[in-house]
Design an enzyme around this catalytic site. Sequence first.
Site, short mmCIF file in Angstrom:
data_model
loop_
_atom_site.label_atom_id
_atom_site.label_comp_id
_atom_site.label_asym_id
_atom_site.label_seq_id
_atom_site.Cartn_x
_atom_site.Cartn_y
_atom_site.Cartn_z
N LYS A 53 0.84 -1.20 0.00
CA LYS A 53 0.00 0.00 0.00
C LYS A 53 0.88 1.25 0.00
O LYS A 53 0.63 2.20 -0.74
CB LYS A 53 -0.94 0.00 1.22
CG LYS A 53 -2.07 -1.02 1.09
CD LYS A 53 -2.86 -1.22 2.39
CE LYS A 53 -3.86 -2.35 2.21
NZ LYS A 53 -4.65 -2.66 3.39
N GLN A 97 -4.58 -1.41 9.64
CA GLN A 97 -4.55 -2.73 9.02
C GLN A 97 -5.18 -3.78 9.93
O GLN A 97 -4.87 -3.86 11.12
CB GLN A 97 -3.10 -3.11 8.67
CG GLN A 97 -2.95 -4.39 7.88
CD GLN A 97 -3.52 -4.31 6.47
OE1 GLN A 97 -3.68 -3.24 5.89
NE2 GLN A 97 -3.84 -5.47 5.90
N ASP A 120 -11.02 3.04 4.16
CA ASP A 120 -11.41 1.62 4.06
C ASP A 120 -12.92 1.49 3.84
O ASP A 120 -13.39 0.43 3.43
CB ASP A 120 -11.06 0.88 5.35
CG ASP A 120 -9.74 0.13 5.26
OD1 ASP A 120 -9.41 -0.35 4.16
OD2 ASP A 120 -9.06 0.02 6.29
N1 GUN Z 1 -6.72 -6.53 6.04
C1 GUN Z 1 -6.95 -7.21 4.89
N2 GUN Z 1 -7.54 -6.41 3.99
C2 GUN Z 1 -7.69 -5.21 4.56
C3 GUN Z 1 -8.23 -3.97 4.11
O1 GUN Z 1 -8.73 -3.82 2.99
N3 GUN Z 1 -8.18 -2.94 5.00
C4 GUN Z 1 -7.67 -3.08 6.25
N4 GUN Z 1 -7.69 -2.02 7.05
N5 GUN Z 1 -7.17 -4.21 6.71
C5 GUN Z 1 -7.18 -5.28 5.85
#
Ligand code: GUN
Length: 285
Positions: A53, A97, A120
């Site tokens: 990311k 995350q 998100d």
């Molecule tokens: N863990 C796995 N996928 C995601 C996501 O799209 N966002 C977040 N915050 N955690 C994740």
Amino acid sequence: MPAKIIDGAAIASGLRAEAARRAAALAARGVQPGLAVILVGDDPASAVYVRNKVRACQEAGIHSVLERHDAALTQEALLARIDAFNADAAIHGILVQMPLPKHLDPQRVIQAIASAKDVDGFSIASAGELMTGLPGLRPATPAGCMKLIESTGADLRGKHAVVLGRSNTVGKPMALLLLQAHATVTICHSATKDLAAHVRRADIVVAAVGRRNMVTADMLQPGAIVIDVGINRKDDGKLCGDVDFDAAKAVAGWITPVPGGVGPMTIAMLLMNTLQAAEAAAPIP
Ligand code: GUN
């Protein structure tokens, strides 16, 4: 005729280029879009996702701040860090995350993020905006699936879409996005009776279960659009989705591969959400 393959990597790459153009346009107005990513603990998969990311942000010209915290971080300390980013004008998006260590309450953490920075799209406010059809930040994975479906040129109005899975992060928002596009939507889940009968009626199938071979070729309507959100491993260790891809591609009209389908879209849509949040915070006068 074998299915056309929906190239998620290529579509994501186009979106990332668009993100870079939008970031440059904001920078030209003196606003650098900013994303804060918080990682708690040492889950190796999360570390890889977070690194990807941050790298994608760098490539698109989005400022990113990565905060890594020890797994012992207290809930109060995490909420304080979120509050600090909420108040930071250089940060337009905040992502914590998941999964979090067990002693941290993910709902409280998500709710602490200012809704304007909820890139998100997991907060109750964002879910409510989606539910009511108001503009807002949509969860990245289902939003990416919609882009993949749109790439086929299909008109969803009146089509029957079947979503496998009812998670808050994929299944439920996916169903709402399809509904908003005027599809007739069925959500199947672990208690659904005769899954095959439902899938057989689908013009569009979105599989988000997390189980290999959940969707087999005999379940598919010829010509169906098949979007595979699953990430599983075969016995030989190779990645696969929820759909029996090799057999399904002989029946489907369009199908996403795993890897290279939905996966690359999630990060691309996170960038788009960050830009949406930054553009909303700095509207053109
Ligand atoms: N863990 C796995 N996928 C995601 C996501 O799209 N966002 C977040 N915050 N955690 C994740």
